[in-house]
Design an enzyme around this catalytic site. Sequence first.
Site, PDB file in Angstrom:
ATOM      1  N   HIS A 218       0.810  -1.219   0.000  1.00 41.96           N
ATOM      2  CA  HIS A 218       0.000   0.000   0.000  1.00 41.96           C
ATOM      3  C   HIS A 218       0.846   1.273   0.000  1.00 41.96           C
ATOM      4  CE1 HIS A 218       0.548  -0.084   4.493  1.00 41.96           C
ATOM      5  NE2 HIS A 218       0.467   1.236   4.350  1.00 41.96           N
ATOM      6  N   ASP A 254       0.264  -7.561   1.612  1.00 41.29           N
ATOM      7  CA  ASP A 254       0.693  -6.160   1.740  1.00 41.29           C
ATOM      8  C   ASP A 254       2.213  -6.020   1.713  1.00 41.29           C
ATOM      9  OD1 ASP A 254       0.251  -3.437   1.926  1.00 41.29           O
ATOM     10  OD2 ASP A 254       0.218  -3.416   4.120  1.00 41.29           O
ATOM     11  N   SER A 334       4.704   2.555   7.906  1.00 38.38           N
ATOM     12  CA  SER A 334       4.408   1.394   7.060  1.00 38.38           C
ATOM     13  C   SER A 334       5.594   1.050   6.180  1.00 38.38           C
ATOM     14  CB  SER A 334       3.190   1.680   6.190  1.00 38.38           C
ATOM     15  OG  SER A 334       2.043   1.867   6.987  1.00 38.38           O
TER      16      SER A 334
END
Length: 475
Positions: A218, A254, A334
Site C-alpha cells: 500500500h 501487503d 508502514s
Amino acid sequence: MDPAAAVVFGRPSGVDGAFSPIGAARVAVGEVRSAPPTPEALVSAFGRPAGDTSLLQRPPGSREPLDGADAALWAGESDPWRDPAAGAVIGPPALAKDDDADADEDTKAGPLLSLSDVLFGRRVKPLALGVLGLVALLIGAAGGFVGWLVARGGDALTSDVTLARTEVGKERPAGSVSDIAKRVRPAVVSIEVKIAQGGGTGSGVVIDGSGYIVTNWHVVTLEGRADASAKITTVFTDGTRAEAQLVGTDPKTDLAVIKVKVTNPTVLRFGDSNELQVGDSVLAIGSPLGLTDTVTEGIVSALHRPVVAGGDNGEAPITYDAIQTDAAVNQGNSGGPLVDSTGALVGINSAIRSSAGNTGSVGLGFAIPSNDAKRIAEAIIRDGSVKHADMGANVKSVSAETAEGAQVVNVTDGGAAAKAGLAEGDVIRKVGDRQVRNAAELTVAVRQYQPGQTVPVVLARQGRELTIQVTLQSD
C-alpha cells in the site's frame, strides 16, 4: 657585731664623725690595701702647684676674681656657664635675645617644601616616585578586577560556571537501544511516491547488497491508486536520494519489493520471527508522519494475530499473521522494520488499530512476520510474483457452544476443498497444528504451507469431529 667586721668596717678609735679631722693620726686597721700612689708624671701635669691650697670650686656667693690671665674669662660677666663660682643651677640663656634679629627672622620666608618632602619627610628620586606610582596603579587594577568578580558573583541569575559532564558512551553498552538503533538506522529508507493525482510517503528496509528494498504494497501503490507511471524515490538516513524501480508486489500480504542503484548499502539481516515470545523488546524504525529516521521502543504484545484489511471494490483482502506490538507506529511507519534486541529484522510494520476519531497510535501496531516477508520477498525477486496455498472454499467466522472456527459457505469446483470432500456447513477448527477460531485465521493457517502440500484438516460436521487430508492448490 662581729669583732672581725668591727675592725674592718668600724670607726677608728677616737673618731666620732663620719670623717676624721684633718691632721688626725691614722690608726692601723690591719692590712688594708689602698690604691697605688699617683705616677709622678700625672702629678706634675694635673696636680696643684707647690704650696697652692685653693679649691677647684669656690663657695657659692664668692665673686673674687682669680689672679692672672684666667680672670679675663669671666671678669665683669655674670655667665654661670663661664663663672666657676656660679651655683649648679640652670640660669638664663648665655646670650641676650636680639629683638631686631628676631623680627627679621619672622619676616624672612623659609624654603618651600616639595611634594616628596610633604609626603615622605625627605627628598626622593623621581625614579622611585615612578615605581611607586606603577605599583599603586597595579594594586588599583587588581582591586577593580576583584570587585568586578564579586559583583558578578552576587548576581543570582548569571554567573560563570562549569557544568559537570558525564563520560561519553557510559549509558550505551553493547545491545542497548541506542546501540541497536545506530546499527539499524542506515539500512532504513524513507519512500516518496508521486502520481498525477498526488502522492504519499512510507518506509522501507534494505535487505540485499544489490539494492533490494522490502516495503508495503500500500506504500508503493498508494493502496492501488498508482500505476506504472508513478515515481518512487528513496531517501537514506545520510540524505542520499535514489530513484527506485518496482520489482513486484503481493497485495494479499501487503508486501512489495523495489530496487535502487547505490554503492555498498547497509543491509539489515533477517531474524527468526518464530522465536519471538510475548514480552520481547522490539524497536520500530521509520518515517511516521513525515518525521524521518524515527525510533520507537516497545514489546511484543501478541503473536499470531490475524489482521484483515482492504478488500474493497471486489479485491481480495489483505490478510497476514501479524506480530502485535505496543511500540509507537503511525502513518508513515508502514514498510519500516521491526527489529529485536539483537538488531535483526523480525517484522515489517504494516498497520495500526485506532479508536473512533483517532488515527494515531494507541499502542496497537501490527507487523508482518519476517519469516513470511523473507519467503515472499525471495519469490518476488526470483519470479516477480508470489503464489499462495489455497483451499478453494469460501468461509465465515462462527462461534457457538458446539463449534467455533471457520464455517464453509461454499466450495470451488475442482478446488482442494471439493476434492477432499469438504461440504457446505462444515466448521473447520484446525489446519495442521494451527488452531482456527475464525475465517481470517483459516487463511493465514493455509498460507503457512506451499501449494501441493497435503495437510490434515480437523472439522466439525453434524456434531461429529472429522479429520480429512487436503492437498492444497495455488491461488
